[in-house]
Design an enzyme around this catalytic site. Structure first.
Site, PDB file in Angstrom:
ATOM      1  N   TRP A 149       7.934  13.447 -21.105  1.00 30.19           N
ATOM      2  CA  TRP A 149       9.069  12.679 -20.608  1.00 30.19           C
ATOM      3  C   TRP A 149       9.101  11.309 -21.280  1.00 30.19           C
ATOM      4  CZ3 TRP A 149       5.874  15.601 -17.445  1.00 30.19           C
ATOM      5  CH2 TRP A 149       6.491  16.718 -16.875  1.00 30.19           C
ATOM      6  N   HIS A 195      12.765  12.491 -13.958  1.00 28.27           N
ATOM      7  CA  HIS A 195      13.093  13.763 -13.304  1.00 28.27           C
ATOM      8  C   HIS A 195      13.221  13.516 -11.799  1.00 28.27           C
ATOM      9  CE1 HIS A 195       8.415  14.656 -13.347  1.00 28.27           C
ATOM     10  NE2 HIS A 195       8.697  13.458 -12.932  1.00 28.27           N
ATOM     11  N   ARG A 221      16.263   9.702 -19.689  1.00 25.19           N
ATOM     12  CA  ARG A 221      15.200   9.885 -20.681  1.00 25.19           C
ATOM     13  C   ARG A 221      15.545   9.187 -21.974  1.00 25.19           C
ATOM     14  NH1 ARG A 221      13.195  16.082 -19.631  1.00 25.19           N
ATOM     15  NH2 ARG A 221      13.134  15.796 -17.356  1.00 25.19           N
ATOM     16  N   GLN A 235      19.758  16.431 -12.352  1.00 23.97           N
ATOM     17  CA  GLN A 235      18.891  17.543 -11.969  1.00 23.97           C
ATOM     18  C   GLN A 235      19.083  17.840 -10.485  1.00 23.97           C
ATOM     19  OE1 GLN A 235      14.792  16.495 -12.962  1.00 23.97           O
ATOM     20  NE2 GLN A 235      15.015  17.409 -15.002  1.00 23.97           N
ATOM     21  N   VAL A 278       2.454  21.941 -11.274  1.00 27.89           N
ATOM     22  CA  VAL A 278       2.567  23.308 -10.740  1.00 27.89           C
ATOM     23  C   VAL A 278       1.506  24.209 -11.365  1.00 27.89           C
ATOM     24  CG1 VAL A 278       5.013  23.284 -10.098  1.00 27.89           C
ATOM     25  CG2 VAL A 278       4.358  23.810 -12.457  1.00 27.89           C
ATOM     26  N   ALA A 320       8.215  24.746  -6.299  1.00 24.27           N
ATOM     27  CA  ALA A 320       9.123  23.649  -6.632  1.00 24.27           C
ATOM     28  C   ALA A 320       9.879  24.042  -7.888  1.00 24.27           C
ATOM     29  CB  ALA A 320       8.340  22.359  -6.873  1.00 24.27           C
TER      30      ALA A 320
END
Ligand code: FA5
Length: 352
Positions: A149, A195, A221, A235, A278, A320
């Site tokens: 990112w 994000h 970004r 998003q 994750v 998620a």
């Protein structure tokens, strides 16, 4: 008729005239070559001087008055007839109405679909700090995953002061960057969220499972743009946590969502991927214009993330996801380039 009688009847008839045609008749009647008034004026040369001096001026004044009166009445009648000419059978002029931006329309549609699946909609701040955007999501400082990112960091007041002091002391840029880094780690520097995932942390800090939420919002970004990349875009984060929430639940929810959003024939796939927050991680692609287009990152919430919000990772689990709204709009409306969405070009916007 004497002059006074002519005057009285002419005034009355002219005032009462109802259309241009009858007014023209009156003009001929009272001022035409054969009218009484004009005849009187013509015959003046034959009357004795003392009478001529009496009648002449009065007749001339009357002629002027009648001229004036007819002219004014004509103007009035023209105006009346003009307003009668409105053609009620003509098609009305189209009233152009405003409408919502395609991104707003899509966001609402997405929210409605998730609401029907019992999700709640929450929102979070666009200005975040390093802790929520990175650290708590298992992306520590200096971790290479931060390069995923490209971040727009915000200059705080003290940063700005410090830059000035550094410049004064003519220290190298590297020196001040190093010092800033050290300080940012202590103070959690501010940034524009890259994000919507920081809202996972904020929500879990203040709520206990089970729950399911989505978080629509704008993200930023610092990167080169192209047909599917903008520096600011939207998003929708999703987070579902409970005692038995599984990857199968995730796949069902996403399949249901995509079919409701695009229609039952949408072609999509799940593909393994990596995100520090994750485990396992995956991405979802949608078939668009003979290619796979990536539309979301996702996975099962990592144990370290549950640690950061003081949940017991042995008692809860969840999934998620973070979907790219602009990409979904691109596919839905068959857009060549997501940058059109931010162009402000009315020729584009008016098509929705
Ligand atoms: C993320 O931002 C993760 N936070 C997603 C996530 C959430 C993973 C929860 C796991 C769990 P990524 O950088 O891939 O991941 O962005 C997610 C989606 O945003 C992409 O699939 C894409 O659809 C969209 N996207 C990413 N960069 C841009 C961009 N520059 N312009 C427009 N859309 C973008």
């Amino acid at each position: 008729m004497n002059l006074e009688q002519i005057k009285q009847s002419a005034f009355k008839e002219i005032e009462e005239s109802r259309d241009l045609k009858s007014l023209e008749g009156l003009r001929i009647k009272y001022l035409g070559r054969k009218s009484q008034l004009v005849e009187i004026l013509h015959s003046l040369k034959d009357v004795p001087l003392n009478q001529r001096q009496k009648i002449g001026p009065v007749a001339n004044v009357l002629k002027k008055e009648l001229d004036e009166l007819i002219k004014n009445r004509k103007a009035e009648l023209r105006e009346d007839e003009g307003s009668k000419k409105i053609d009620l059978s003509r098609p009305a002029q189209k009233i152009s109405r405003g409408h919502f931006h395609p991104l707003t329309i899509a966001e609402e549609k997405i929210c409605r679909i998730f609401l029907t699946m019992n999700f709640s909609v929450v929102e979070g701040p666009e200005i975040e700090n390093e802790f929520y955007n990175f650290d708590a999501l298992n992306i520590p400082p200096n971790h290479p995953a931060r390069d995923l990112w490209n971040t727009l960091w915000l200059k705080t007041r003290t940063d700005a002061d410090k830059t000035q002091i550094d410049a004064d002391k003519t220290r190298t840029k590297a020196d001040s960057v190093r010092e800033n880094l050290g300080r940012n780690q202590r103070q959690s520097a501010l940034l524009l969220r890259t994000h919507t995932s920081p809202m996972q942390i904020r929500y879990m800090e203040t709520h206990q499972p089970p729950f399911q939420i989505i978080v629509p919002g704008r993200v930023f970004r610092y990167e080169a743009t192209d047909a599917s990349h903008e520096i600011n875009f939207y998003q929708v984060e999703g987070l579902m946590v409970g005692s038995r929430v599984s990857l199968a639940n995730f796949k069902f929810i996403i399949e249901t969502f995509l079919k409701k959003f695009f229609g039952p024939n949408i072609k999509f796939r799940f593909r393994p991927s990596y995100f520090p927050f994750v485990e396992p991680g995956l991405e979802v692609d949608v078939w668009f214009k003979d290619k796979w287009l990536e539309v979301m990152g996702a996975g099962m919430v990592a144990r370290k993330v549950f640690d950061a919000v003081r949940y017991n990772p042995d008692q809860v689990q969840g999934f998620a996801f973070g979907l790219g709204l602009d990409r979904l709009v691109k596919i839905k409306y068959n857009l060549p380039d997501i940058r059109l969405l931010y162009s402000g070009d009315l020729r584009f916007i008016k098509q929705f």
